[in-house]
Design a protein around this motif. Structure first.
Motif, mmCIF file in Angstrom:
data_model
loop_
_atom_site.group_PDB
_atom_site.id
_atom_site.type_symbol
_atom_site.label_atom_id
_atom_site.label_comp_id
_atom_site.label_asym_id
_atom_site.label_seq_id
_atom_site.Cartn_x
_atom_site.Cartn_y
_atom_site.Cartn_z
ATOM 1 N N ILE A 43 0.849 -1.199 0.000
ATOM 2 C CA ILE A 43 0.000 0.000 0.000
ATOM 3 C C ILE A 43 0.881 1.244 0.000
ATOM 4 N N SER A 44 1.889 1.261 0.865
ATOM 5 C CA SER A 44 2.813 2.399 0.877
ATOM 6 C C SER A 44 3.564 2.490 -0.451
ATOM 7 N N LYS A 45 3.937 1.364 -1.029
ATOM 8 C CA LYS A 45 4.656 1.375 -2.309
ATOM 9 C C LYS A 45 3.817 2.057 -3.388
ATOM 10 N N LEU A 46 2.541 1.735 -3.424
ATOM 11 C CA LEU A 46 1.648 2.326 -4.418
ATOM 12 C C LEU A 46 1.521 3.835 -4.224
ATOM 13 N N LEU A 47 1.479 4.272 -2.976
ATOM 14 C CA LEU A 47 1.333 5.700 -2.716
ATOM 15 C C LEU A 47 2.647 6.450 -2.912
ATOM 16 N N TYR A 48 3.780 5.810 -2.622
ATOM 17 C CA TYR A 48 5.061 6.432 -2.958
ATOM 18 C C TYR A 48 5.198 6.565 -4.479
ATOM 19 N N ASN A 55 7.770 13.897 -4.369
ATOM 20 C CA ASN A 55 8.737 13.564 -3.328
ATOM 21 C C ASN A 55 10.126 13.196 -3.857
ATOM 22 N N GLY A 56 10.168 12.636 -5.068
ATOM 23 C CA GLY A 56 11.450 12.279 -5.664
ATOM 24 C C GLY A 56 12.035 10.974 -5.174
ATOM 25 N N PHE A 57 11.234 10.109 -4.529
ATOM 26 C CA PHE A 57 11.764 8.818 -4.089
ATOM 27 C C PHE A 57 10.696 7.738 -4.183
ATOM 28 N N HIS A 58 11.166 6.501 -4.444
ATOM 29 C CA HIS A 58 10.324 5.321 -4.316
ATOM 30 C C HIS A 58 10.537 4.654 -2.961
ATOM 31 N N ILE A 59 11.775 4.730 -2.465
ATOM 32 C CA ILE A 59 12.111 4.244 -1.130
ATOM 33 C C ILE A 59 12.333 5.474 -0.261
ATOM 34 N N PRO A 60 11.555 5.667 0.780
ATOM 35 C CA PRO A 60 11.690 6.895 1.567
ATOM 36 C C PRO A 60 12.975 6.926 2.372
ATOM 37 N N PRO A 61 13.519 8.099 2.655
ATOM 38 C CA PRO A 61 14.624 8.196 3.613
ATOM 39 C C PRO A 61 14.185 7.592 4.946
ATOM 40 N N ILE A 62 15.141 7.145 5.740
ATOM 41 C CA ILE A 62 14.781 6.382 6.930
ATOM 42 C C ILE A 62 13.976 7.201 7.933
ATOM 43 N N TYR A 79 12.447 -4.170 -0.320
ATOM 44 C CA TYR A 79 13.446 -3.130 -0.486
ATOM 45 C C TYR A 79 13.340 -2.083 0.610
ATOM 46 N N THR A 80 12.140 -1.736 0.990
ATOM 47 C CA THR A 80 11.946 -0.728 2.032
ATOM 48 C C THR A 80 12.213 -1.298 3.417
ATOM 49 N N ASN A 81 11.531 -2.383 3.776
ATOM 50 C CA ASN A 81 11.678 -2.919 5.130
ATOM 51 C C ASN A 81 13.084 -3.422 5.416
ATOM 52 N N ASN A 82 13.665 -4.179 4.488
ATOM 53 C CA ASN A 82 14.983 -4.747 4.767
ATOM 54 C C ASN A 82 16.101 -3.711 4.725
ATOM 55 N N SER A 83 16.009 -2.745 3.825
ATOM 56 C CA SER A 83 17.062 -1.726 3.778
ATOM 57 C C SER A 83 17.076 -0.906 5.054
ATOM 58 N N HIS A 84 15.904 -0.524 5.548
ATOM 59 C CA HIS A 84 15.864 0.306 6.748
ATOM 60 C C HIS A 84 16.109 -0.501 8.011
ATOM 61 N N ALA A 85 15.681 -1.756 8.030
ATOM 62 C CA ALA A 85 15.973 -2.599 9.192
ATOM 63 C C ALA A 85 17.472 -2.786 9.349
ATOM 64 N N LEU A 86 18.184 -2.979 8.232
ATOM 65 C CA LEU A 86 19.634 -3.125 8.309
ATOM 66 C C LEU A 86 20.286 -1.825 8.792
ATOM 67 N N THR A 87 19.788 -0.696 8.336
ATOM 68 C CA THR A 87 20.318 0.589 8.810
ATOM 69 C C THR A 87 20.147 0.714 10.316
ATOM 70 N N LEU A 88 18.987 0.304 10.817
ATOM 71 C CA LEU A 88 18.766 0.324 12.260
ATOM 72 C C LEU A 88 19.730 -0.611 12.974
ATOM 73 N N LEU A 89 19.880 -1.824 12.474
ATOM 74 C CA LEU A 89 20.762 -2.789 13.117
ATOM 75 C C LEU A 89 22.206 -2.274 13.181
ATOM 76 N N LYS A 90 22.665 -1.641 12.113
ATOM 77 C CA LYS A 90 24.020 -1.078 12.117
ATOM 78 C C LYS A 90 24.130 0.037 13.155
ATOM 79 N N VAL A 192 15.329 -1.558 -7.932
ATOM 80 C CA VAL A 192 14.210 -0.802 -7.351
ATOM 81 C C VAL A 192 13.447 -0.073 -8.450
ATOM 82 N N ALA A 193 14.176 0.523 -9.392
ATOM 83 C CA ALA A 193 13.521 1.219 -10.499
ATOM 84 C C ALA A 193 12.645 0.264 -11.305
#
Length: 284
Positions: A43-48, A55-62, A79-90, A192-193
């Motif tokens: 749902i968020s993907k469709l609205l992004y 907004n200029g992004f498909h994947i939002p900044p964290i 792409y959204t959940n895993n990329s940001h989850a890894l950023t959090l873990l780091k 992602v594109a």
């Protein structure tokens, strides 16, 4: 422990956990909390996609991703959940990187105490704890009728295969990865594109998957078909007939009252997808 940036504090708040040292026990806690708090949804993907020109992004900044968890009950796809989850873990002190599974999925490898662990927050799969895939070839990740194993690929040395079972039968066996080939998320720009071009998989239907561990059940919405699966293997299925019914289900069953599902249905309509077409409910 160092003071976390505001977005990370808010992220942990959404997960309902507090900062701890980067241990295996804490990694397990993050995995379980994430799947219980953050839905897998397009749902968020469709609205992004709808708002891309603004907004200029498909994947939002964290920071936007985290605040949209609170404002709109957003989660995301892999792409959204895993990329940001890894950023959090780091940020929490873990060492890790992405791996590409097949041509359409990314997972997470965490290096901890001399071992590598697979984690996944974006595959609608029950990864409630990380998988020690290199040492435990009998690993099994399961919830109700859904099971996942990560096993050595018999045809490619150094590769592993993500195998999904449902009711004991293999339903997906085309995702393989090489843990030695770590990637940064920026390397997935073209992938992602492609996932946001007309006809891409998550632009052809409506989906929301959410674990509710405290209620011992899993909810899945695909187009207008709602499935509720309990850990005793009972299954309830309901066909929804209006946008209002879908919205009501999001509020009363998924407990995601802010998720703008009506707007996502409209975006799909503009893309030529009728989520209430009876044939579409069984295609995905």
């Amino acid at each position: 422990m160092m003071t976390l940036p505001y977005w990370a504090q808010r992220y942990l708040e959404r997960l309902g956990i507090e900062q701890e040292p980067p241990t295996l026990s804490f990694l397990e806690k993050v995995c379980r909390a994430h799947l219980n708090a953050v839905p897998f949804e397009n749902i968020s993907k469709l609205l992004y996609l709808r708002d891309f020109e603004k907004n200029g992004f498909h994947i939002p900044p964290i920071d936007v991703y985290v605040e949209n968890m609170f404002q709109f009950d957003y989660g995301g796809t892999c792409y959204t959940n895993n990329s940001h989850a890894l950023t959090l873990l780091k940020e929490l002190g873990f060492i890790g990187y992405h791996v590409q599974l097949g041509s359409s999925h990314i997972g997470i490898i965490i290096e901890l105490d001399g071992e590598r662990w697979y984690a996944d927050f974006g595959s609608a799969s029950p990864f409630f704890k990380p998988v020690n895939f290199e040492k435990d070839h009998d690993n099994l990740t399961a919830y109700d009728i859904e099971e996942i194993r990560i096993v050595p690929d018999p045809n490619q040395e150094g590769f592993y295969r993500f195998v999904r079972y449902r009711d004991g039968k293999v339903v997906k066996d085309d995702w393989d990865f090489k843990p030695d080939e770590g990637k940064e998320f920026g390397e997935f720009t073209e992938t992602v594109a492609q996932s946001n071009k007309p006809g891409a998989f998550f632009l052809t239907h409506l989906r929301c998957h959410h674990y509710q561990l405290e209620q011992n059940r899993t909810l899945s919405l695909i187009n207008n078909k709602l499935s509720i699966k309990y850990d005793d293997q009972r299954v309830e299925e309901v066909m929804l007939t209006t946008r209002e019914e879908v919205k009501e289900v999001m509020e009363k069953e998924f407990h995601l009252p802010n998720l703008p599902v009506k707007e996502a249905i409209d975006v799909l309509g503009e893309l030529g997808v009728d989520v209430f077409n009876r044939e579409n409910a069984t295609k995905v």
